[in-house]
Design an enzyme around this catalytic site. Structure first.
Site, mmCIF file in Angstrom:
data_model
loop_
_atom_site.group_PDB
_atom_site.id
_atom_site.type_symbol
_atom_site.label_atom_id
_atom_site.label_comp_id
_atom_site.label_asym_id
_atom_site.label_seq_id
_atom_site.Cartn_x
_atom_site.Cartn_y
_atom_site.Cartn_z
ATOM 1 N N ASP A 479 0.865 -1.165 0.000
ATOM 2 C CA ASP A 479 0.000 0.000 0.000
ATOM 3 C C ASP A 479 0.913 1.231 0.000
ATOM 4 O O ASP A 479 2.102 1.124 0.330
ATOM 5 C CB ASP A 479 -0.885 -0.040 1.249
ATOM 6 N N ASP A 678 -1.567 -1.169 6.113
ATOM 7 C CA ASP A 678 -1.791 -0.701 7.482
ATOM 8 C C ASP A 678 -3.234 -0.315 7.773
ATOM 9 O O ASP A 678 -3.562 0.047 8.901
ATOM 10 C CB ASP A 678 -0.899 0.502 7.788
ATOM 11 N N ASP A 682 -6.971 -2.739 3.776
ATOM 12 C CA ASP A 682 -5.969 -3.733 3.376
ATOM 13 C C ASP A 682 -6.247 -5.122 3.952
ATOM 14 O O ASP A 682 -5.642 -6.104 3.521
ATOM 15 C CB ASP A 682 -4.565 -3.286 3.842
#
Length: 790
Positions: A479, A678, A682
């Site tokens: 990410d 995080d 996700d």
């Protein structure tokens, strides 16, 4: 961590009795479980004389003093788990087997499967030396002189006394009996348990071997006429008291060494437990300050952290600025500057300035407590590689007993005289040397050492399977926000229309943004304040979700947002298009500012790339890992950040289901995929990936979905975790290979396969020594992991 010791309140010591008055059944049906005093946090029994009914709930107290405090201000203490039953036993008092973690019980004992001593799942700093280790040392040292005397008599008695020592067999019987029946009693108990539980193990073999040698010798001493003269040695029927006694003493020695070595595997958890401070300095409502036990800290308390002190619990800085050393939890040696609004972690060290912190997570909710729990859970998990050892161990004892019987019969029927004596000695040697303990310890000890090592580096593995899988990854999906970048927007730039003032643009933008809670707004306001710009108070304010904010500042209608907001306000934003696109190419988010429908300028905020990210990506690339970026941010911004970092494959504006689909697609191509993120968005991909890697700075949902957590949120931890995985798997293979090789070599030697070539047999005493050292060797090799993968 969760043990509640007796504390002294205001000079009065609390004593919690557990007599008939306590343990009264509570309405909720919790039975005899203790409760938490809402005032002091102690675990107490249910006593009608010390309980208060408030708003339909019953609260239990340790003393009249705590009851009085609650009566004066009950709202201060409600919601602090006051009416919740505490766990039946504090963590650390549940005992489990290192080789069979499915075995759990609330008291010490032996594993019903393998007979190994059970260990606390979570060690305590206060615990004294292992009571079994103390017991074994007492049995060993008290009986060692007897074993030495018996062994010397057996080996050289005929040399000291012509014709042999009169009554030597009886003397050996008297001397060896305390060794076998007292010192060896725990081993016989475990052997009987293994048979009754239908789980033959190492104690089955030791029990059979020692019992055979001792019982045979007793019969030969008491009724020597039952044996043929071929059994005679040095004028008497041969006895093997020295073998039985030596096997017990050497097994005790091996257990002492093993228990000491195994205790070192919990050193990492104990070091983590030792990080927590014992007290906190609370700032009361009237401004006074007092030192209180850590267990008395409640959520919302204001705590003073002076220079050199440890931060008591997880929280947010209210006042002050200081550098905080977080290395003990994150592995990062550089202190981190903390200012108002920044998060702090309990047990980290305040290096310089004074801080006032609002407590947000206490007790088992703190990051330190969660890390301890994760490490303990991972240490007790089963490695997939262990399955091979499990299959072998399942048949091992039966095979060994069969080999021992064949050895006895083979030597007795076909061996040289005294054939049955040779057969008996060799059968006992086979039983003793073939201890499967080394085989069973091969992988658990490696896992325990590796998870402890990882914890000191800020790497938390959820289980043993994650450690094994980490080394296999070849593709990493990351990410952007909070993973590659800081996740904290910072001011980038401001620009005014030709003839305008950049400082004025920033001042007006910050003035209207004072009413916004958005992180981008915080970055703009912080920049204006740092420049000393005088902000005006908005006369009105409204937030238009997703497009910007509007309001009145100094009598003018202000609009700050994207092009969609400008179109609604009928503002011509095109004159600054080129500048806006240029900043977007740099990875910044751009907002237009207008006053009374006239364009004033642009404000840009960016999420800076973490300083450690380039180094981390370079390390991963060298390891042959392909990095893919998948982010919910705009495509232009995502490509800009990816270009800076040299990431060729980029996906922007992806939703949670898109990240999940990306993981599945790469896996379908035969890739072993790790996903690092995080956020809540996700979590589906983290759970689906071969290895999900959560940033410790992220959400609890992401952390709970992941297989590996990086406490610091530093991608360099992925490379460290992969290296630790490689080292651990190599160590497990070494241990398994050693255990298999040891047994493959030891059993034939004990059976006497080399006798035709050397004329020598393996003594049962040597077999016992080899058996003990094999387990110690496996543990020692595993402990090497504590110093690797730095």
């Amino acid at each position: 961590m969760n043990d509640q010791p007796h504390h002294d309140h205001d000079g009065h010591e609390h004593h919690h009795e557990h007599g008939p008055g306590h343990g009264v059944r509570h309405e909720s049906g919790t039975g005899d479980k203790p409760f938490t005093d809402p005032v002091c946090g102690m675990k107490v029994g249910a006593d009608p004389a010390r309980e208060i009914r408030h708003e339909g709930q019953t609260y239990h107290f340790c003393s009249a003093r705590c009851m009085d405090k609650f009566r004066v201000s009950p709202q201060q203490y409600i919601g602090l788990a006051a009416n919740e039953p505490a766990p039946a036993a504090p963590e650390g008092t549940i005992y489990t087997c290192p080789m069979h973690p499915e075995i759990q019980q609330p008291q010490p004992g032996n594993c019903p499967i393998c007979g190994m001593t059970l260990e606390p799942m979570l060690p305590s700093l206060e615990e004294e030396e292992n009571p079994e280790l103390v017991d074994f040392k007492r049995r060993f040292w008290w009986t060692l002189p007897l074993t030495v005397i018996v062994t010397v008599l057996a080996m050289a008695g005929h040399r000291f006394f012509t014709g042999g020592l009169p009554g030597q067999s009886w003397i050996e019987l008297v001397l060896s009996t305390p060794v076998v029946l007292w010192a060896g009693w725990p081993f016989f108990t475990r052997g009987v348990q293994s048979i009754s539980n239908r789980s033959p193990n190492m104690w089955t073999l030791i029990g059979l071997g020692v019992a055979a040698a001792y019982c045979y010798s007793v019969v030969a001493t008491v009724a020597p006429g039952l044996f043929p003269q071929t059994f005679a040695m040095h004028g008497r029927i041969g006895v093997y008291y020295e073998a039985a006694a030596a096997i017990i003493s050497l097994t005790l020695l091996g257990q002492i060494l093993e228990l000491r070595a195994r205790s070192q595997t919990s050193a990492a958890i104990k070091s983590l437990l030792g990080l927590a401070p014992k007290t906190a300095r609370r700032i009361n409502a009237d401004g006074t300050e007092e030192d209180i036990p850590l267990t008395h800290v409640h959520v919302g308390d204001a705590l003073r952290v002076r220079p050199g002190e440890k931060v008591p619990v997880d929280g947010t800085v209210l006042e002050g600025e200081s550098a905080v050393d977080e290395s003990m939890l994150t592995g990062e040696p550089v202190p981190v500057t903390k200012r108002p609004g920044d998060k702090v972690i309990g047990a980290t060290i305040n290096a310089s300035g004074s801080l006032v912190v609002r407590s947000e997570k206490v007790g088992s909710e703190t990051m330190l407590s969660q890390i301890v729990q994760m490490v303990a859970q991972a240490q007790r998990s089963r490695a997939p590689m262990q399955s091979l050892a499990d299959v072998v161990a399942g048949y091992f004892v039966t095979i060994v007993v069969t080999i021992a019987l064949l050895t006895l019969l083979g030597w007795g029927l076909f061996g040289p005289e005294p054939s049955w004596v040779y057969g008996f000695v060799n059968a006992v040697s086979v039983l003793i040397i073939a201890c499967p303990c080394a085989l069973g310890l091969a992988t658990p000890m490696s896992i325990m050492a590796a998870t402890g090592r990882g914890a000191t580096q800020g790497i938390l593995f959820r289980d043993a399977a994650a450690i094994e899988s980490m080394r296999k990854i070849d593709t990493l999906i990351v990410d952007k926000t909070g993973t590659l970048t800081e996740g904290k927007p910072a001011f980038h730039s401001a620009a005014a229309i030709p003839g305008g003032d950049e400082q004025e643009v920033l001042r007006i933008a910050a003035s209207i943004d004072q009413g916004s809670e958005h992180p981008l707004a915080h970055a703009i306001v912080a920049e204006a304040l740092s420049r000393g710009l005088g902000l005006a108070k908005p006369e009105s304010f409204e937030s238009s979700s997703g497009i910007g904010v509007r309001g009145v500042v100094e009598g003018k209608r202000i609009a700050l947002g994207n092009t969609a907001l400008m179109d609604i306000e009928k503002v011509d934003w095109k004159p600054l298009t080129a500048q806006a696109e240029s900043w977007r190419q740099e990875g910044a988010s751009v907002m237009y500012l207008a006053a009374d429908r006239q364009l004033l300028g642009l404000v840009a905020v960016s999420d800076p790339v973490k300083q450690t990210t380039p180094e981390a990506l370079a390390t991963l690339k060298e390891a042959g890992i392909t990095v893919v970026m998948a982010t919910g941010d705009g495509v232009t911004t995502a490509r800009s950040v990816a270009a800076k970092l040299g990431i060729p494959e980029v996906y922007g504006e992806v939703k949670p289901q898109d990240k999940l689909a990306l993981v599945e697609r790469l896996q379908a191509q035969g890739k072993t995929v790790a996903m690092a993120g995080d956020g809540i968005n996700d979590s589906p991909a983290l759970a689906k990936a071969n290895v999900g890697i959560a940033m410790g700075t992220g959400t609890d949902v992401a952390i709970n979905s992941a297989h590996v957590t990086l406490v610091k949120g530093d991608l360099r931890g992925i490379a460290r975790a992969r290296l630790l995985s490689l080292e651990t798997v190599r160590n497990m293979r070494q241990n398994l290979a050693f255990a298999f090789f040891y047994n493959a070599l030891g059993i034939p030697l004990a059976a006497g396969v080399l006798y035709p070539f050397t004329g020598r047999l393996l003594s049962p005493m040597i077999a016992a020594l080899a058996m003990s050292l094999s387990s110690v060797s496996v543990i020692t090799n595993a402990l090497r992991l504590r110093g690797t993968a730095k």
